[in-house]
Motif scaffolding. Structure first.
Motif, short mmCIF file in Angstrom:
data_model
loop_
_atom_site.label_atom_id
_atom_site.label_comp_id
_atom_site.label_asym_id
_atom_site.label_seq_id
_atom_site.Cartn_x
_atom_site.Cartn_y
_atom_site.Cartn_z
N ILE A 8 35.95 -35.22 -14.10
CA ILE A 8 34.78 -35.11 -14.97
C ILE A 8 33.98 -36.39 -14.77
CG2 ILE A 8 35.79 -33.54 -16.65
CD1 ILE A 8 36.37 -35.95 -18.43
N PRO A 9 32.65 -36.32 -14.80
CA PRO A 9 31.81 -37.48 -14.49
C PRO A 9 31.66 -38.44 -15.67
CG PRO A 9 30.41 -35.59 -14.87
CD PRO A 9 31.84 -35.11 -14.96
N THR A 10 32.76 -39.04 -16.09
CA THR A 10 32.78 -40.00 -17.18
C THR A 10 33.59 -41.20 -16.73
OG1 THR A 10 34.82 -39.13 -18.13
CG2 THR A 10 32.75 -38.14 -18.91
N GLU A 11 33.60 -42.24 -17.55
CA GLU A 11 34.40 -43.42 -17.23
C GLU A 11 35.87 -43.05 -17.03
OE1 GLU A 11 35.75 -47.62 -19.29
OE2 GLU A 11 33.94 -46.63 -20.02
N ARG B 261 31.23 -32.44 -19.04
CA ARG B 261 32.30 -32.34 -18.04
C ARG B 261 31.80 -31.74 -16.74
NH1 ARG B 261 36.31 -29.18 -21.87
NH2 ARG B 261 34.33 -28.12 -22.13
N HIS B 262 30.65 -31.09 -16.77
CA HIS B 262 30.08 -30.48 -15.56
C HIS B 262 29.40 -31.57 -14.74
CE1 HIS B 262 29.58 -26.37 -17.79
NE2 HIS B 262 30.84 -26.76 -17.70
N ALA B 263 29.79 -31.70 -13.50
CA ALA B 263 29.17 -32.69 -12.62
C ALA B 263 28.00 -32.06 -11.87
CB ALA B 263 30.20 -33.22 -11.62
N VAL C 255 39.46 -33.15 -5.00
CA VAL C 255 38.76 -33.47 -6.24
C VAL C 255 38.15 -32.17 -6.76
CG1 VAL C 255 36.91 -34.83 -7.28
CG2 VAL C 255 38.25 -35.79 -5.38
N VAL C 256 38.48 -31.80 -8.00
CA VAL C 256 38.02 -30.52 -8.54
C VAL C 256 37.25 -30.76 -9.84
CG1 VAL C 256 38.70 -28.23 -9.36
CG2 VAL C 256 40.05 -29.38 -7.58
N ASN C 257 36.01 -30.28 -9.87
CA ASN C 257 35.22 -30.27 -11.10
C ASN C 257 35.03 -28.81 -11.47
OD1 ASN C 257 31.99 -30.17 -12.14
ND2 ASN C 257 33.34 -31.62 -13.15
N VAL C 258 35.41 -28.47 -12.70
CA VAL C 258 35.33 -27.08 -13.16
C VAL C 258 34.11 -26.91 -14.06
CG1 VAL C 258 36.51 -25.20 -14.35
CG2 VAL C 258 37.84 -26.88 -13.05
N VAL C 259 33.30 -25.93 -13.73
CA VAL C 259 32.10 -25.60 -14.50
C VAL C 259 32.35 -24.28 -15.22
CG1 VAL C 259 29.65 -25.00 -14.36
CG2 VAL C 259 30.59 -26.80 -12.88
N ARG C 260 32.18 -24.31 -16.54
CA ARG C 260 32.33 -23.09 -17.34
C ARG C 260 31.02 -22.31 -17.30
NH1 ARG C 260 35.85 -23.11 -21.84
NH2 ARG C 260 35.31 -20.91 -21.78
N GLU C 261 31.09 -21.09 -16.84
CA GLU C 261 29.92 -20.21 -16.79
C GLU C 261 29.42 -19.95 -18.21
OE1 GLU C 261 28.31 -19.31 -14.15
OE2 GLU C 261 29.75 -19.92 -12.64
N GLN D 186 33.74 -27.79 -6.42
CA GLN D 186 33.26 -27.46 -7.76
C GLN D 186 33.54 -25.98 -7.96
OE1 GLN D 186 29.03 -27.91 -8.94
NE2 GLN D 186 29.90 -29.18 -10.56
N GLU D 187 34.40 -25.69 -8.94
CA GLU D 187 34.83 -24.33 -9.21
C GLU D 187 34.09 -23.83 -10.45
OE1 GLU D 187 37.08 -22.58 -7.39
OE2 GLU D 187 37.44 -24.23 -6.00
N HIS D 188 33.57 -22.62 -10.37
CA HIS D 188 32.89 -21.99 -11.49
C HIS D 188 33.80 -20.91 -12.06
CE1 HIS D 188 28.87 -23.77 -10.72
NE2 HIS D 188 29.41 -23.93 -9.53
N THR D 189 33.87 -20.85 -13.40
CA THR D 189 34.76 -19.89 -14.02
C THR D 189 34.27 -19.47 -15.39
OG1 THR D 189 37.07 -19.46 -14.61
CG2 THR D 189 36.23 -21.66 -15.10
N GLU D 190 34.67 -18.30 -15.79
CA GLU D 190 34.50 -17.85 -17.17
C GLU D 190 35.85 -17.96 -17.88
OE1 GLU D 190 32.89 -13.91 -17.00
OE2 GLU D 190 30.95 -14.61 -16.27
N ASP D 191 36.88 -18.30 -17.13
CA ASP D 191 38.23 -18.37 -17.65
C ASP D 191 38.57 -19.77 -18.12
OD1 ASP D 191 38.68 -15.67 -17.04
OD2 ASP D 191 39.21 -16.17 -14.97
N ASP D 192 39.82 -19.98 -18.40
CA ASP D 192 40.35 -21.24 -18.87
C ASP D 192 40.31 -22.30 -17.76
OD1 ASP D 192 41.70 -23.06 -20.46
OD2 ASP D 192 43.67 -22.22 -20.02
N ILE D 193 39.84 -23.49 -18.08
CA ILE D 193 39.78 -24.58 -17.12
C ILE D 193 41.16 -24.88 -16.56
CG2 ILE D 193 39.34 -27.06 -16.89
CD1 ILE D 193 37.04 -26.67 -18.91
#
Length: 127
Positions: free
Chosen positions: A8-11, A46-48, A33-39, A71-78
């Motif tokens: 996630i793009p935070t400290e 948390r979305h980069a 490196v995996v960033n998950v985006v909730r549809e 970067q994975e997009h999902t409607e499911d659980d992160i």
């Protein structure tokens, strides 16, 4: 063996990225490196975006192992998405960054982290 980091793009996310790089280098990589985006969720810190993903990749350019940013997009659980990537990559380690809060309720790990700790077939490092 492969190392997967939930980014996630935070400290905290960048600290997890650094720890994952070190672990991947010790284990011989690669680092995924995996960033998950909730549809359907437009504003989520948390979305980069593309620039943040590029910043993460730039931070890893001198790594001694192969690095892949997904970067994975999902409607499911992160957690399910991260577990799927761990299984697909046959990862030996999953690295997660968590925020530390003072509130007593926040000391209990979030549901996503709990699920990952209990269900991952790999070791899990929480930063």
């Amino acid at each position: 063996m492969a190392v997967v980091v939930g980014f996630i793009p935070t400290e905290v996310g960048y600290k997890a990225l650094d720890a994952a790089r070190d672990a991947a280098e010790q284990r011989g990589g690669p680092l995924i490196v995996v960033n998950v985006v909730r549809e359907g969720v437009s504003e989520d810190p948390r979305h980069a975006d593309d620039l943040q993903l590029e910043t993460a990749l730039e931070r890893l350019r001198r790594s001694a192992v192969r690095v892949q940013v997904r970067q994975e997009h999902t409607e499911d659980d992160i957690a399910d998405v991260l577990l799927k990537v761990v299984d697909e990559e046959r990862a030996e380690l999953l690295v997660l960054g968590i925020r530390r809060q003072n509130d007593l309720a926040r000391h209990l790990l979030g549901l996503t982290v709990q699920k990952l700790l209990l269900a991952a077939r790999s070791e899990v490092l929480v930063v």
